[in-house]
Scaffold this motif. Structure first.
Motif, PDB file in Angstrom:
ATOM      1  N   SER A  29       0.834  -1.203   0.000  1.00 45.46           N
ATOM      2  CA  SER A  29       0.000   0.000   0.000  1.00 45.46           C
ATOM      3  C   SER A  29       0.873   1.259   0.000  1.00 45.46           C
ATOM      4  O   SER A  29       0.521   2.251  -0.632  1.00 45.46           O
ATOM      5  N   SER A  30       2.018   1.234   0.663  1.00 48.27           N
ATOM      6  CA  SER A  30       2.886   2.412   0.679  1.00 48.27           C
ATOM      7  C   SER A  30       3.503   2.653  -0.700  1.00 48.27           C
ATOM      8  O   SER A  30       3.618   3.802  -1.130  1.00 48.27           O
ATOM      9  N   LEU A  31       3.871   1.592  -1.402  1.00 50.51           N
ATOM     10  CA  LEU A  31       4.394   1.762  -2.753  1.00 50.51           C
ATOM     11  C   LEU A  31       3.305   2.279  -3.677  1.00 50.51           C
ATOM     12  O   LEU A  31       3.535   3.176  -4.491  1.00 50.51           O
ATOM     13  N   LEU A  32       2.122   1.756  -3.534  1.00 51.12           N
ATOM     14  CA  LEU A  32       0.998   2.206  -4.352  1.00 51.12           C
ATOM     15  C   LEU A  32       0.740   3.695  -4.133  1.00 51.12           C
ATOM     16  O   LEU A  32       0.522   4.444  -5.085  1.00 51.12           O
ATOM     17  N   LYS A  33       0.800   4.138  -2.894  1.00 55.55           N
ATOM     18  CA  LYS A  33       0.603   5.563  -2.593  1.00 55.55           C
ATOM     19  C   LYS A  33       1.643   6.425  -3.303  1.00 55.55           C
ATOM     20  O   LYS A  33       1.323   7.470  -3.855  1.00 55.55           O
ATOM     21  N   SER A  34       2.893   5.995  -3.279  1.00 54.71           N
ATOM     22  CA  SER A  34       3.942   6.790  -3.928  1.00 54.71           C
ATOM     23  C   SER A  34       3.792   6.763  -5.446  1.00 54.71           C
ATOM     24  O   SER A  34       4.022   7.777  -6.112  1.00 54.71           O
ATOM     25  N   LEU A  35       3.397   5.634  -6.007  1.00 51.71           N
ATOM     26  CA  LEU A  35       3.219   5.541  -7.457  1.00 51.71           C
ATOM     27  C   LEU A  35       2.087   6.447  -7.941  1.00 51.71           C
ATOM     28  O   LEU A  35       2.170   7.023  -9.026  1.00 51.71           O
ATOM     29  N   LYS A  36       1.040   6.578  -7.147  1.00 50.10           N
ATOM     30  CA  LYS A  36      -0.109   7.391  -7.542  1.00 50.10           C
ATOM     31  C   LYS A  36       0.283   8.849  -7.777  1.00 50.10           C
ATOM     32  O   LYS A  36      -0.329   9.528  -8.591  1.00 50.10           O
ATOM     33  N   TRP A  37       1.300   9.327  -7.100  1.00 53.49           N
ATOM     34  CA  TRP A  37       1.702  10.725  -7.219  1.00 53.49           C
ATOM     35  C   TRP A  37       2.747  10.957  -8.301  1.00 53.49           C
ATOM     36  O   TRP A  37       3.047  12.102  -8.621  1.00 53.49           O
ATOM     37  N   ARG A  38       3.303   9.882  -8.859  1.00 52.92           N
ATOM     38  CA  ARG A  38       4.304  10.014  -9.919  1.00 52.92           C
ATOM     39  C   ARG A  38       3.637  10.052 -11.284  1.00 52.92           C
ATOM     40  O   ARG A  38       2.754   9.257 -11.576  1.00 52.92           O
ATOM     41  N   GLU A  39       4.056  10.968 -12.103  1.00 53.73           N
ATOM     42  CA  GLU A  39       3.483  11.120 -13.434  1.00 53.73           C
ATOM     43  C   GLU A  39       3.793   9.894 -14.290  1.00 53.73           C
ATOM     44  O   GLU A  39       4.945   9.452 -14.361  1.00 53.73           O
ATOM     45  N   ASN A  40       2.782   9.344 -14.913  1.00 52.24           N
ATOM     46  CA  ASN A  40       2.902   8.203 -15.831  1.00 52.24           C
ATOM     47  C   ASN A  40       3.473   6.934 -15.186  1.00 52.24           C
ATOM     48  O   ASN A  40       4.046   6.089 -15.878  1.00 52.24           O
ATOM     49  N   ALA A  41       3.321   6.783 -13.906  1.00 56.60           N
ATOM     50  CA  ALA A  41       3.813   5.584 -13.235  1.00 56.60           C
ATOM     51  C   ALA A  41       2.843   4.412 -13.376  1.00 56.60           C
ATOM     52  O   ALA A  41       3.248   3.258 -13.354  1.00 56.60           O
ATOM     53  N   ILE A  42       1.552   4.710 -13.528  1.00 53.19           N
ATOM     54  CA  ILE A  42       0.538   3.668 -13.687  1.00 53.19           C
ATOM     55  C   ILE A  42      -0.202   3.941 -14.991  1.00 53.19           C
ATOM     56  O   ILE A  42      -0.828   4.989 -15.152  1.00 53.19           O
ATOM     57  N   LEU A  43      -0.085   2.994 -15.924  1.00 54.05           N
ATOM     58  CA  LEU A  43      -0.685   3.162 -17.242  1.00 54.05           C
ATOM     59  C   LEU A  43      -1.590   1.982 -17.573  1.00 54.05           C
ATOM     60  O   LEU A  43      -1.288   0.837 -17.211  1.00 54.05           O
ATOM     61  N   LEU A  44      -2.654   2.265 -18.277  1.00 54.38           N
ATOM     62  CA  LEU A  44      -3.527   1.223 -18.815  1.00 54.38           C
ATOM     63  C   LEU A  44      -3.577   1.458 -20.317  1.00 54.38           C
ATOM     64  O   LEU A  44      -4.014   2.516 -20.766  1.00 54.38           O
ATOM     65  N   ASN A  45      -3.065   0.499 -21.069  1.00 57.97           N
ATOM     66  CA  ASN A  45      -2.953   0.632 -22.534  1.00 57.97           C
ATOM     67  C   ASN A  45      -2.155   1.875 -22.929  1.00 57.97           C
ATOM     68  O   ASN A  45      -2.477   2.561 -23.895  1.00 57.97           O
ATOM     69  N   GLY A  46      -1.110   2.180 -22.144  1.00 58.10           N
ATOM     70  CA  GLY A  46      -0.233   3.298 -22.454  1.00 58.10           C
ATOM     71  C   GLY A  46      -0.747   4.657 -22.032  1.00 58.10           C
ATOM     72  O   GLY A  46      -0.098   5.667 -22.282  1.00 58.10           O
ATOM     73  N   ARG A  47      -1.894   4.701 -21.360  1.00 54.39           N
ATOM     74  CA  ARG A  47      -2.468   5.981 -20.929  1.00 54.39           C
ATOM     75  C   ARG A  47      -2.493   6.069 -19.409  1.00 54.39           C
ATOM     76  O   ARG A  47      -2.842   5.097 -18.741  1.00 54.39           O
ATOM     77  N   PRO A  48      -2.149   7.226 -18.855  1.00 53.75           N
ATOM     78  CA  PRO A  48      -2.203   7.388 -17.394  1.00 53.75           C
ATOM     79  C   PRO A  48      -3.639   7.225 -16.894  1.00 53.75           C
ATOM     80  O   PRO A  48      -4.576   7.730 -17.517  1.00 53.75           O
ATOM     81  N   ILE A  49      -3.796   6.534 -15.780  1.00 56.69           N
ATOM     82  CA  ILE A  49      -5.125   6.302 -15.206  1.00 56.69           C
ATOM     83  C   ILE A  49      -5.048   6.390 -13.692  1.00 56.69           C
ATOM     84  O   ILE A  49      -3.964   6.402 -13.112  1.00 56.69           O
ATOM     85  N   THR A  50      -6.201   6.442 -13.059  1.00 53.53           N
ATOM     86  CA  THR A  50      -6.237   6.396 -11.599  1.00 53.53           C
ATOM     87  C   THR A  50      -6.445   4.945 -11.172  1.00 53.53           C
ATOM     88  O   THR A  50      -6.835   4.102 -11.984  1.00 53.53           O
ATOM     89  N   VAL A  51      -6.221   4.657  -9.908  1.00 57.83           N
ATOM     90  CA  VAL A  51      -6.379   3.294  -9.411  1.00 57.83           C
ATOM     91  C   VAL A  51      -7.845   2.891  -9.318  1.00 57.83           C
ATOM     92  O   VAL A  51      -8.148   1.725  -9.102  1.00 57.83           O
TER      93      VAL A  51
END
Length: 79
Positions: A29-51
């Motif tokens: 959960s702590s890694l997920l929190k940090s990833l959420k604030w990084r630009e383009n760290a989480i992508l779905l089909n190459g597009r930034p998305i929210t969790v």
């Protein structure tokens, strides 16, 4: 760079990105929190998305963990 990819199968379709990151990729959960604030760290089909986004069959969820160690080192240097 440390990139994790998860192809969305029929069994995973309909799950939230948060669920997939925590349960399927095993991110803390702590890694997920940090990833959420990084630009383009989480992508779905190459597009930034929210969790809160929902993944569907055929999608590809990608997580960039490359800066994870850099941020940990930076916090240690500040101490």
């Amino acid at each position: 760079m440390r990139i994790l990819s998860l192809p969305i199968t029929p069994a995973l379709s309909g799950q939230t990105v948060r669920h997939l990151l925590r349960q399927e990729l095993g991110l803390s959960s702590s890694l997920l929190k940090s990833l959420k604030w990084r630009e383009n760290a989480i992508l779905l089909n190459g597009r930034p998305i929210t969790v809160r986004a929902v993944a569907h069959e055929g999608d590809v969820l990608t997580v960039d963990r490359s800066e994870e160690h850099t941020s940990e080192l930076q916090s240690l240097i500040r101490i």
